[in-house]
Design a protein around this motif. Sequence first.
Motif, mmCIF file in Angstrom:
data_model
loop_
_atom_site.group_PDB
_atom_site.id
_atom_site.type_symbol
_atom_site.label_atom_id
_atom_site.label_comp_id
_atom_site.label_asym_id
_atom_site.label_seq_id
_atom_site.Cartn_x
_atom_site.Cartn_y
_atom_site.Cartn_z
ATOM 1 N N PRO A 56 1.282 -0.777 -0.021
ATOM 2 C CA PRO A 56 -0.272 0.224 0.020
ATOM 3 C C PRO A 56 0.713 0.947 -0.230
ATOM 4 C CG PRO A 56 -0.420 -1.132 2.513
ATOM 5 C CD PRO A 56 0.895 -1.978 1.294
ATOM 6 N N ASP A 57 0.226 2.127 -0.590
ATOM 7 C CA ASP A 57 1.163 3.523 -0.901
ATOM 8 C C ASP A 57 0.659 4.598 0.256
ATOM 9 O OD1 ASP A 57 2.329 6.118 -1.201
ATOM 10 O OD2 ASP A 57 1.882 5.729 -3.929
ATOM 11 N N PRO A 58 1.679 4.953 1.271
ATOM 12 C CA PRO A 58 0.852 5.799 2.627
ATOM 13 C C PRO A 58 0.073 6.835 1.934
ATOM 14 C CG PRO A 58 3.678 5.760 2.274
ATOM 15 C CD PRO A 58 3.027 3.958 1.495
ATOM 16 N N TYR A 59 0.601 6.968 0.723
ATOM 17 C CA TYR A 59 -0.019 8.818 0.440
ATOM 18 C C TYR A 59 -0.926 8.689 -0.742
ATOM 19 C CZ TYR A 59 4.283 10.258 3.584
ATOM 20 O OH TYR A 59 5.314 10.374 4.277
ATOM 21 N N SER A 60 -1.295 7.214 -0.718
ATOM 22 C CA SER A 60 -2.915 7.021 -1.626
ATOM 23 C C SER A 60 -2.944 6.343 -1.187
ATOM 24 C CB SER A 60 -2.071 7.559 -3.281
ATOM 25 O OG SER A 60 -1.324 6.268 -3.734
ATOM 26 N N ILE A 61 -4.457 5.853 -2.193
ATOM 27 C CA ILE A 61 -5.493 4.537 -1.839
ATOM 28 C C ILE A 61 -4.640 3.646 -2.914
ATOM 29 C CG2 ILE A 61 -7.092 5.900 -0.794
ATOM 30 C CD1 ILE A 61 -7.984 5.750 -3.939
ATOM 31 N N ARG A 62 -3.621 4.294 -3.383
ATOM 32 C CA ARG A 62 -3.110 2.774 -4.927
ATOM 33 C C ARG A 62 -2.490 1.711 -3.980
ATOM 34 N NH1 ARG A 62 -0.024 5.634 -9.167
ATOM 35 N NH2 ARG A 62 1.183 6.430 -7.197
#
Length: 379
Positions: free
Chosen positions: A326-332
């Motif tokens: 998981p990208d901590p700065y997006s929902i992707r």
Amino acid sequence: MLVSGCASTRGVSETTSAGEAPSVSGQPADDPTPAAAAPLQTSAAAPGSLSSAGPATRSDAPLIYTVKPGDTLWGIANRFLLDPWQWPEVWYVNDQIANPHQIYPGDVLKLVYVNGRPRLLRDSDTASLGVERLSPQVRELPLDSAIPTIPLEAIRNFLRGPRLVTNDELSTSPYVLAFADEHLIGGSGVQIFVQNLPESSAFNYAVVRRGQIYRDPDNGDLLGYEAIPVGEAEVRDFGAPSTAVLSRTFREALIGDRLLTAEPEAFSENFYPRAPDADIDGRIIAVTDGVAQIGQYYIVAMNRGTDHGLEPGHVLDILQAGRRAPDPYSIRSIALPETFAGQLIVFKVTPRVSYGLVMSVTEPVHVLDKVEKPVAGRR
């Protein structure tokens, strides 16, 4: 017998004294000129030597190694090379002696360089490179005393299975109806009653249990069903039901286990580790006994076989399937690169499925991880 991928090299001999590096005359391996026409330099290799013209040797590689009982070809290759599957590129074979590809306990192996390339040779083969043998020995050993390629103990109970079968083969096969002592489980030496066993000339059967369904994860095709080896049975009397005895068991036999005609023993321990000729792009589809995480000497099934160019002895790299983080700065979530996780050696093949023994692991290995043709230095 073991089959080497290395061509033999011959030369004009020069005598050496004890303790000196051997030197001979001959020609480079790719020179078509007769052997006596061009110089060939053979010298002792220093530990840790790396040759740009050949496989890399280990920093702690011995100059001389005496083969011991219990050794395997893979283990010996791993002592000398960073990539054991490159054994055929460095193994020197004298094709003028009987069984030149067999290695026996007591054989003395030497690491030398020939034209800048690392070369492993038996002490008994140094004469063909022009090196004087100071202490010749003559001995004869039976063929079955040669060291195996892989640890046979790791696959001994597997040599006649698992088998790849169809649903119809299992569903219509004879089965264990009951045990003579009225128990619910049975072991070696126990008498069993078998239902639906046709009278025939076959008296020896494999006792199996339905295992996993093999599907190709790439396209969903049904590859077959796993028939887990339980043991072997010998028929004593045909009838309705028939009487048989469990002559050998690998695990406890159960009521309902199936009997299949025993397969011819196709396994041979005399193969050598090498890379496949064709590119392989497969996946691990199952592991024996269904464990979650796969370690050294585990047996795995793959969705590639003889139809894809695989043969016993082929070595494959295991790549940990790229997971997503998981990208901590997006929902992707981001797909991570595939990671080298270990190596396996193929020892049994069918047209669409093969079985391999995991020889080394550097990262956790799981079902659906990828298998590929090995790449030198990828560790």
